[in-house]
Design a protein around this motif. Structure first.
Motif, PDB file in Angstrom:
ATOM      1  N   ARG A  32      23.995 -20.657 -84.638  1.00  0.00           N
ATOM      2  CA  ARG A  32      25.070 -22.148 -85.086  1.00  0.00           C
ATOM      3  C   ARG A  32      24.568 -23.451 -83.462  1.00  0.00           C
ATOM      4  O   ARG A  32      24.452 -23.585 -83.002  1.00  0.00           O
ATOM      5  CB  ARG A  32      26.311 -21.856 -84.093  1.00  0.00           C
ATOM      6  CG  ARG A  32      27.401 -21.396 -85.343  1.00  0.00           C
ATOM      7  CD  ARG A  32      28.813 -21.139 -84.988  1.00  0.00           C
ATOM      8  NE  ARG A  32      29.521 -20.847 -86.438  1.00  0.00           N
ATOM      9  CZ  ARG A  32      30.170 -22.179 -86.862  1.00  0.00           C
ATOM     10  NH1 ARG A  32      31.037 -22.696 -86.876  1.00  0.00           N
ATOM     11  NH2 ARG A  32      31.149 -21.520 -88.621  1.00  0.00           N
ATOM     12  N   LEU A 102      28.609 -22.557 -79.544  1.00  0.00           N
ATOM     13  CA  LEU A 102      30.062 -22.497 -77.744  1.00  0.00           C
ATOM     14  C   LEU A 102      30.664 -21.658 -78.771  1.00  0.00           C
ATOM     15  O   LEU A 102      31.492 -22.590 -79.335  1.00  0.00           O
ATOM     16  CB  LEU A 102      29.942 -24.495 -77.135  1.00  0.00           C
ATOM     17  CG  LEU A 102      28.698 -24.052 -76.573  1.00  0.00           C
ATOM     18  CD1 LEU A 102      27.540 -24.352 -77.066  1.00  0.00           C
ATOM     19  CD2 LEU A 102      28.871 -25.262 -75.359  1.00  0.00           C
ATOM     20  N   GLU A 104      34.189 -22.727 -78.877  1.00  0.00           N
ATOM     21  CA  GLU A 104      34.735 -24.145 -78.047  1.00  0.00           C
ATOM     22  C   GLU A 104      36.228 -23.840 -77.813  1.00  0.00           C
ATOM     23  O   GLU A 104      36.874 -24.875 -76.180  1.00  0.00           O
ATOM     24  CB  GLU A 104      35.087 -24.914 -79.162  1.00  0.00           C
ATOM     25  CG  GLU A 104      33.776 -25.378 -80.038  1.00  0.00           C
ATOM     26  CD  GLU A 104      33.552 -26.012 -81.037  1.00  0.00           C
ATOM     27  OE1 GLU A 104      34.283 -26.331 -81.919  1.00  0.00           O
ATOM     28  OE2 GLU A 104      32.496 -27.114 -80.764  1.00  0.00           O
ATOM     29  N   ARG A 105      37.198 -23.210 -77.999  1.00  0.00           N
ATOM     30  CA  ARG A 105      38.334 -22.878 -76.808  1.00  0.00           C
ATOM     31  C   ARG A 105      38.577 -21.485 -75.648  1.00  0.00           C
ATOM     32  O   ARG A 105      39.354 -22.831 -75.183  1.00  0.00           O
ATOM     33  CB  ARG A 105      39.085 -21.510 -78.015  1.00  0.00           C
ATOM     34  CG  ARG A 105      40.013 -22.034 -79.392  1.00  0.00           C
ATOM     35  CD  ARG A 105      40.587 -21.826 -80.156  1.00  0.00           C
ATOM     36  NE  ARG A 105      40.231 -20.515 -80.832  1.00  0.00           N
ATOM     37  CZ  ARG A 105      40.025 -19.343 -81.626  1.00  0.00           C
ATOM     38  NH1 ARG A 105      40.797 -19.789 -82.261  1.00  0.00           N
ATOM     39  NH2 ARG A 105      39.113 -18.317 -81.857  1.00  0.00           N
ATOM     40  N   GLU A 106      37.837 -21.545 -75.765  1.00  0.00           N
ATOM     41  CA  GLU A 106      36.427 -20.962 -74.402  1.00  0.00           C
ATOM     42  C   GLU A 106      36.950 -21.971 -74.126  1.00  0.00           C
ATOM     43  O   GLU A 106      37.140 -22.254 -72.223  1.00  0.00           O
ATOM     44  CB  GLU A 106      36.500 -19.854 -74.349  1.00  0.00           C
ATOM     45  CG  GLU A 106      35.888 -19.260 -72.665  1.00  0.00           C
ATOM     46  CD  GLU A 106      34.819 -18.858 -73.280  1.00  0.00           C
ATOM     47  OE1 GLU A 106      34.373 -17.799 -73.799  1.00  0.00           O
ATOM     48  OE2 GLU A 106      33.833 -18.200 -71.599  1.00  0.00           O
ATOM     49  N   LEU A 121      45.187 -20.820 -80.938  1.00  0.00           N
ATOM     50  CA  LEU A 121      44.890 -22.547 -80.598  1.00  0.00           C
ATOM     51  C   LEU A 121      45.241 -23.486 -78.993  1.00  0.00           C
ATOM     52  O   LEU A 121      46.076 -22.731 -78.401  1.00  0.00           O
ATOM     53  CB  LEU A 121      45.870 -23.525 -81.591  1.00  0.00           C
ATOM     54  CG  LEU A 121      45.489 -23.008 -82.916  1.00  0.00           C
ATOM     55  CD1 LEU A 121      45.954 -23.573 -83.702  1.00  0.00           C
ATOM     56  CD2 LEU A 121      44.107 -23.073 -83.385  1.00  0.00           C
ATOM     57  N   VAL A 122      44.601 -23.921 -78.750  1.00  0.00           N
ATOM     58  CA  VAL A 122      44.409 -24.606 -77.828  1.00  0.00           C
ATOM     59  C   VAL A 122      45.106 -26.136 -77.173  1.00  0.00           C
ATOM     60  O   VAL A 122      45.862 -26.104 -78.976  1.00  0.00           O
ATOM     61  CB  VAL A 122      43.263 -25.070 -77.379  1.00  0.00           C
ATOM     62  CG1 VAL A 122      42.913 -25.610 -75.463  1.00  0.00           C
ATOM     63  CG2 VAL A 122      41.961 -24.257 -77.362  1.00  0.00           C
ATOM     64  N   THR A 129      48.458 -28.756 -80.252  1.00  0.00           N
ATOM     65  CA  THR A 129      47.205 -27.989 -81.294  1.00  0.00           C
ATOM     66  C   THR A 129      46.253 -29.100 -82.648  1.00  0.00           C
ATOM     67  O   THR A 129      45.378 -28.437 -82.102  1.00  0.00           O
ATOM     68  CB  THR A 129      48.093 -27.009 -81.524  1.00  0.00           C
ATOM     69  OG1 THR A 129      48.276 -27.359 -83.008  1.00  0.00           O
ATOM     70  CG2 THR A 129      48.677 -25.765 -80.159  1.00  0.00           C
ATOM     71  N   ILE A 172      45.909 -12.357 -82.307  1.00  0.00           N
ATOM     72  CA  ILE A 172      45.589 -12.529 -84.178  1.00  0.00           C
ATOM     73  C   ILE A 172      45.064 -11.888 -84.492  1.00  0.00           C
ATOM     74  O   ILE A 172      43.987 -11.608 -83.983  1.00  0.00           O
ATOM     75  CB  ILE A 172      45.555 -14.487 -83.930  1.00  0.00           C
ATOM     76  CG1 ILE A 172      46.873 -15.103 -83.194  1.00  0.00           C
ATOM     77  CG2 ILE A 172      45.231 -14.176 -85.258  1.00  0.00           C
ATOM     78  CD1 ILE A 172      45.869 -16.338 -83.636  1.00  0.00           C
ATOM     79  N   TYR A 174      42.815 -12.136 -87.442  1.00  0.00           N
ATOM     80  CA  TYR A 174      42.101 -12.761 -88.358  1.00  0.00           C
ATOM     81  C   TYR A 174      41.430 -12.260 -90.095  1.00  0.00           C
ATOM     82  O   TYR A 174      41.790 -13.584 -90.489  1.00  0.00           O
ATOM     83  CB  TYR A 174      40.813 -13.377 -87.917  1.00  0.00           C
ATOM     84  CG  TYR A 174      41.602 -14.169 -86.598  1.00  0.00           C
ATOM     85  CD1 TYR A 174      41.763 -16.000 -87.428  1.00  0.00           C
ATOM     86  CD2 TYR A 174      41.146 -14.015 -85.424  1.00  0.00           C
ATOM     87  CE1 TYR A 174      42.234 -16.519 -85.893  1.00  0.00           C
ATOM     88  CE2 TYR A 174      41.579 -14.924 -84.330  1.00  0.00           C
ATOM     89  CZ  TYR A 174      41.869 -15.982 -84.607  1.00  0.00           C
ATOM     90  OH  TYR A 174      42.810 -17.150 -83.685  1.00  0.00           O
ATOM     91  N   SER A 179      44.452 -19.223 -93.525  1.00  0.00           N
ATOM     92  CA  SER A 179      43.728 -20.106 -93.655  1.00  0.00           C
ATOM     93  C   SER A 179      42.432 -19.580 -93.763  1.00  0.00           C
ATOM     94  O   SER A 179      42.134 -20.532 -94.916  1.00  0.00           O
ATOM     95  CB  SER A 179      43.469 -20.416 -92.025  1.00  0.00           C
ATOM     96  OG  SER A 179      42.446 -21.774 -91.860  1.00  0.00           O
ATOM     97  N   ASP A 206      48.917 -24.688 -91.648  1.00  0.00           N
ATOM     98  CA  ASP A 206      48.879 -24.948 -90.789  1.00  0.00           C
ATOM     99  C   ASP A 206      50.714 -24.397 -89.644  1.00  0.00           C
ATOM    100  O   ASP A 206      51.134 -25.331 -88.719  1.00  0.00           O
ATOM    101  CB  ASP A 206      49.467 -26.408 -90.972  1.00  0.00           C
ATOM    102  CG  ASP A 206      48.229 -27.492 -90.594  1.00  0.00           C
ATOM    103  OD1 ASP A 206      47.248 -26.912 -89.785  1.00  0.00           O
ATOM    104  OD2 ASP A 206      48.429 -28.646 -91.361  1.00  0.00           O
TER     105      ASP A 206
END
Ligand code: B12
Length: 268
Positions: A32, A102, A104-106, A121-122, A129, A172, A174, A179, A206
């Motif tokens: 990525r 990266l 991203e949430r971390e 989610l953050v 969120t 979770i 996934y 989604s 959502d």
């Protein structure tokens, strides 16, 4: 130093960000844009891009898919900010969003941009969120921010409202997340199709966000690129043009048509 950073970021509509230590990131996502990360990277400026534009009860796509593709909107703002920052700090600054090595949430948690929700989610203190994460990786050493001490309410609302039961207080699954199912190529199982029909969305989900108490009374996004072009309903007429401008475009028309056909079919 931080004052200059703040001023430059705000010129590009970046009003909320936090900084974390690049060298503390636990692991990277494969393939990525990893090669674009500056070799001597030291800091990550993690930025919040809110996309809440109000409630649309008739919508058949999730909220981030109603607005222009955030990959382009965020990339444009980050690239402009990076050019200005490179000049101001004489260092390398490279922007990423989503298509990023990266986690991203971390990074968002480590930089104090938000705190972790049971819904995976953050949660941002102002945006809830409904924001996407974009980050600037740099070889310039900025002072790091601390993670927030605030926590999710653990009310269990997202656990109860997840249509596929994918969310537990402990994590979770996934593979069951609706989604993910809407984005899955190939033939969907009868159970997956039924889930989609009940939820009525052809892209994303959502449910675990709409019910979250941290997402009540949110401000409409200050990003005009999002707020001025909201299309909550995708149909045969607008599908072709939306494929060029929305985040689902990269998956191809066939998948969106399949999903439209599923939700429009009368449930047995
Ligand atoms: C693949 C992916 C998905 C997959 C899920 C796969 C998965 N395992 O997460 C699917 C397709 C299901 C998906 C769905 C959605 N996604 Co998504 N997705 C991604 C993507 C591209 C990679 C995620 C990943 O695999 N990360 C690897 C894990 C290991 O790292 P992580 O993401 O940082 O998260 C974990 C760690 O931080 C760890 N952790 C927590 N605390 C700490 C502390 C320390 C010290 C450490 C070391 C770790 C740690 O727990 C976190 C959660 O599991 C990211 C973009 C990116 N590059 O990160 C977006 C991203 C996570 N998605 C995003 C969004 C918006 C969504 C949806 C809301 C879209 C929608 N409306 O349908 C849903 C939400 C589903 C949900 N409830 O989580 C946003 C989240 C924004 C936010 N506010 O949190 C991201 C960040 C994209 C972006 N640029 O904004 N997604």
């Amino acid at each position: 130093m931080k004052a200059d950073l703040h001023e430059i970021l705000s010129q590009y509509e970046i009003r909320s960000y936090g900084i974390c230590d690049f060298r503390q990131i636990s692991s990277f996502l494969p393939c990525r844009n990893q090669e674009q990360i500056p070799e001597e990277a030291k800091s990550v400026i993690v930025c919040a891009f809110p996309y809440y534009t109000g409630e649309y009860p008739q919508a058949n796509v999730c909220k981030y898919a109603m607005v222009p593709d955030y990959h382009y909107v965020v990339r444009r703002l980050l690239n402009q900010a990076c050019a200005a920052l490179s000049e101001a700090f004489s260092a390398q600054f490279v922007g990423f969003s989503d298509v990023s090595a990266l986690p991203e949430r971390e990074c968002a948690l480590a930089s104090g941009l938000g705190f972790q929700g049971v819904n995976g989610l953050v949660i941002h203190p102002q945006y809830g969120t409904f924001f996407v994460i974009g980050e600037i990786v740099t070889d310039y050493l900025f002072p790091f921010d601390q993670p927030l001490s605030q926590t999710c309410l653990h009310c269990g609302s997202c656990v109860r409202r997840c249509p596929s039961g994918a969310i537990a207080q402990t994590g979770i699954d996934y593979s069951r997340c609706l989604s993910a199912i809407t984005q899955q190529k190939g033939e969907l199982s009868p159970q997956e199709q039924e889930l989609m029909q009940k939820n009525g969305l052809i892209w994303g989900c959502d449910c675990c966000q709409n019910c979250c108490p941290h997402n009540q009374n949110l401000p409409i996004t200050h990003l005009s690129a999002f707020s001025e072009d909201v299309v909550p309903i995708v149909n045969e007429e607008n599908l072709s043009s939306l494929m060029k401008t929305r985040a689902f475009g990269y998956k191809g028309k066939k998948l969106l048509r399949r999903n439209l056909e599923i939700i429009n079919r009368k449930p047995k």
